[in-house]
Write an enzyme that holds these catalytic residues in place. Structure first.
Site, PDB file in Angstrom:
ATOM      1  N   GLY A 290      -4.910  -7.304 -11.278  1.00  8.44           N
ATOM      2  CA  GLY A 290      -5.969  -7.187 -10.293  1.00  8.44           C
ATOM      3  C   GLY A 290      -7.091  -6.324 -10.839  1.00  8.44           C
ATOM      4  N   ARG A 291      -7.909  -5.781  -9.934  1.00  9.99           N
ATOM      5  CA  ARG A 291      -9.046  -4.963 -10.372  1.00  9.99           C
ATOM      6  C   ARG A 291      -8.598  -3.782 -11.233  1.00  9.99           C
ATOM      7  NH1 ARG A 291     -10.554  -5.542  -4.780  1.00  9.99           N
ATOM      8  NH2 ARG A 291     -12.419  -6.826  -4.459  1.00  9.99           N
ATOM      9  N   ILE A 292      -7.571  -3.063 -10.774  1.00 17.04           N
ATOM     10  CA  ILE A 292      -7.134  -1.870 -11.503  1.00 17.04           C
ATOM     11  C   ILE A 292      -6.461  -2.264 -12.807  1.00 17.04           C
ATOM     12  CG2 ILE A 292      -5.764   0.247 -11.383  1.00 17.04           C
ATOM     13  CD1 ILE A 292      -6.040   0.123  -8.332  1.00 17.04           C
TER      14      ILE A 292
ATOM     15  N   HIS B 158       1.281  11.194  -6.259  1.00 18.13           N
ATOM     16  CA  HIS B 158       0.418  10.116  -5.776  1.00 18.13           C
ATOM     17  C   HIS B 158      -1.067  10.523  -5.812  1.00 18.13           C
ATOM     18  CE1 HIS B 158       0.532   6.316  -3.070  1.00 18.13           C
ATOM     19  NE2 HIS B 158      -0.572   6.324  -3.800  1.00 18.13           N
TER      20      HIS B 158
ATOM     21  N   GLU C 258       7.683   9.141   0.212  1.00 15.46           N
ATOM     22  CA  GLU C 258       6.726  10.199  -0.134  1.00 15.46           C
ATOM     23  C   GLU C 258       6.448  11.081   1.072  1.00 15.46           C
ATOM     24  OE1 GLU C 258       3.280   8.286  -1.787  1.00 15.46           O
ATOM     25  OE2 GLU C 258       4.359   7.557  -3.540  1.00 15.46           O
TER      26      GLU C 258
ATOM     27  N   THR D 294       1.890   3.324 -11.146  1.00 19.32           N
ATOM     28  CA  THR D 294       0.893   3.986 -10.291  1.00 19.32           C
ATOM     29  C   THR D 294       0.544   3.090  -9.113  1.00 19.32           C
ATOM     30  OG1 THR D 294      -0.927   3.122 -11.645  1.00 19.32           O
ATOM     31  CG2 THR D 294      -0.103   5.311 -12.203  1.00 19.32           C
TER      32      THR D 294
ATOM     33  N   ARG E 218       3.079   1.218  -6.256  1.00 19.63           N
ATOM     34  CA  ARG E 218       3.865   1.637  -5.095  1.00 19.63           C
ATOM     35  C   ARG E 218       5.307   1.840  -5.540  1.00 19.63           C
ATOM     36  NH1 ARG E 218      -0.324   2.578  -3.353  1.00 19.63           N
ATOM     37  NH2 ARG E 218      -1.307   1.965  -1.382  1.00 19.63           N
TER      38      ARG E 218
END
Length: 321
Positions: free
Chosen positions: A156-158, A286, A267, A236, A238
């Site tokens: 995806g974008r990241i 996170h 978390e 990084t 989930r």
């Protein structure tokens, strides 16, 4: 009478002031403490808009308590903390904040990769604890990043931004995605591989997927067994995408070399979590999008989504099923 908004965590003053011009705003104002469930249950009953974070579970039970709620603006890219089906069934819009955190999260991901590969946190602890008595040839040796193969699961974008950073280290790039991305393959010089192949050939496996029923525990014991003994897993995205019990066993038994984690299934992570006991894991709380500029952009975009929805317009970042 102004529409009512509830904000579940303390936001910067300039964001709150912007909302207060047209709305009656109530905000949980304790910086480092999540809003208690009982407070949220009380506040959601009468509000027209809710601005929340991943720390809040906006589930069916909570949504059913809302009488006037028209929009839930999540200050995050992911929205697995919200019961989307229930919200849409009730005619409640849900928005997120994609795009603004892409580059910042990619920075953090690559930084975590470097820290894990070169044992930076372990080396600092080694120095601070007084163990550095001399230099020796194999002292605190790690894995090379330059020239290594990076496997990106989820382009995806990241994932794309991460690939651009890896190019600067002359890394070989492969990816697995639900669908082929031919344009990105040409642009980034990245090669598509089936998941099993990617796991077998990658020196660094980077998880960059959203958490969905299909991706839950996508990386388990069988997948970890396919990886190289010298491989590093970076997550990084989930926590629930990786089976943490299987990861613990793989790291403990040196099935893989190390892991860098910015996310956990639960978390904040419990201090007695087994993954906190291993020396070959770099653990972060996170902080993928935690730059000042990016967090301000996220808050501003969440606020804009909220205002658009309450004004009767379609928010730019409306989540659709």
């Amino acid at each position: 009478m102004k529409p009512k908004i509830y904000i579940t965590r303390k936001l910067p003053e300039q964001i709150v002031n912007r909302l207060e011009k047209n709305y009656h705003v109530t905000m949980w104002d304790q910086e480092d403490i999540a809003v208690p469930r009982e407070v949220l249950e009380k506040e959601i009953k009468e509000v027209d808009g809710l601005l929340c974070l991943l720390t809040e579970q906006i589930d069916e039970e909570l949504i059913e308590k809302a009488v006037n709620l028209k929009i839930i603006a999540n200050m995050a890219v992911g929205y697995n903390n919200i019961d989307i089906h229930c919200a849409i069934k009730r005619g409640i819009m849900v928005t997120n904040t994609p795009g603004v955190l892409t580059e910042t999260t990619a920075d953090l991901t690559f930084g975590l990769l470097l820290a894990t590969a070169r044992r930076l946190i372990e080396a600092e602890d080694y120095l601070k604890s007084g163990q550095w008595a001399t230099w020796s040839p194999m002292q605190l040796t790690g894995q090379d990043v330059h020239g290594a193969t990076m496997g990106i699961i989820g382009l995806g974008r990241i994932g794309e931004a991460l690939a651009r950073r890896a190019k600067g280290f002359d890394m070989n790039l492969v990816y697995f995605n639900r669908s082929r991305k031919y344009e990105q393959e040409k642009e980034l010089g990245i090669e598509y591989k089936p998941l099993e192949t990617l796991l077998q050939i990658s020196d660094f496996v980077c998880v960059m997927l959203p958490l969905t029923p299909e991706t839950t525990y996508m990386i388990g014991a069988d997948q970890l067994d396919l990886m190289k003994e010298t491989a590093v897993l970076i997550n990084t995205a989930r926590g629930g995408i990786v089976d943490e019990k299987a990861l613990y066993q793989a790291l403990k038994n040196r099935v893989i070399w190390a892991a860098g984690l910015d996310v956990f299934e639960e978390e904040p992570v419990s201090l007695d979590h087994p993954l906190l006991t291993l020396p070959n894991v770099v653990r972060l709380p996170h902080i993928g999008s935690a730059s000042i500029a990016t967090r301000l952009k996220m808050a501003s975009l969440a606020a804009q989504n909220l205002m658009d929805g309450l004004a009767g317009d379609t928010p730019r970042n409306l989540v659709l099923l």
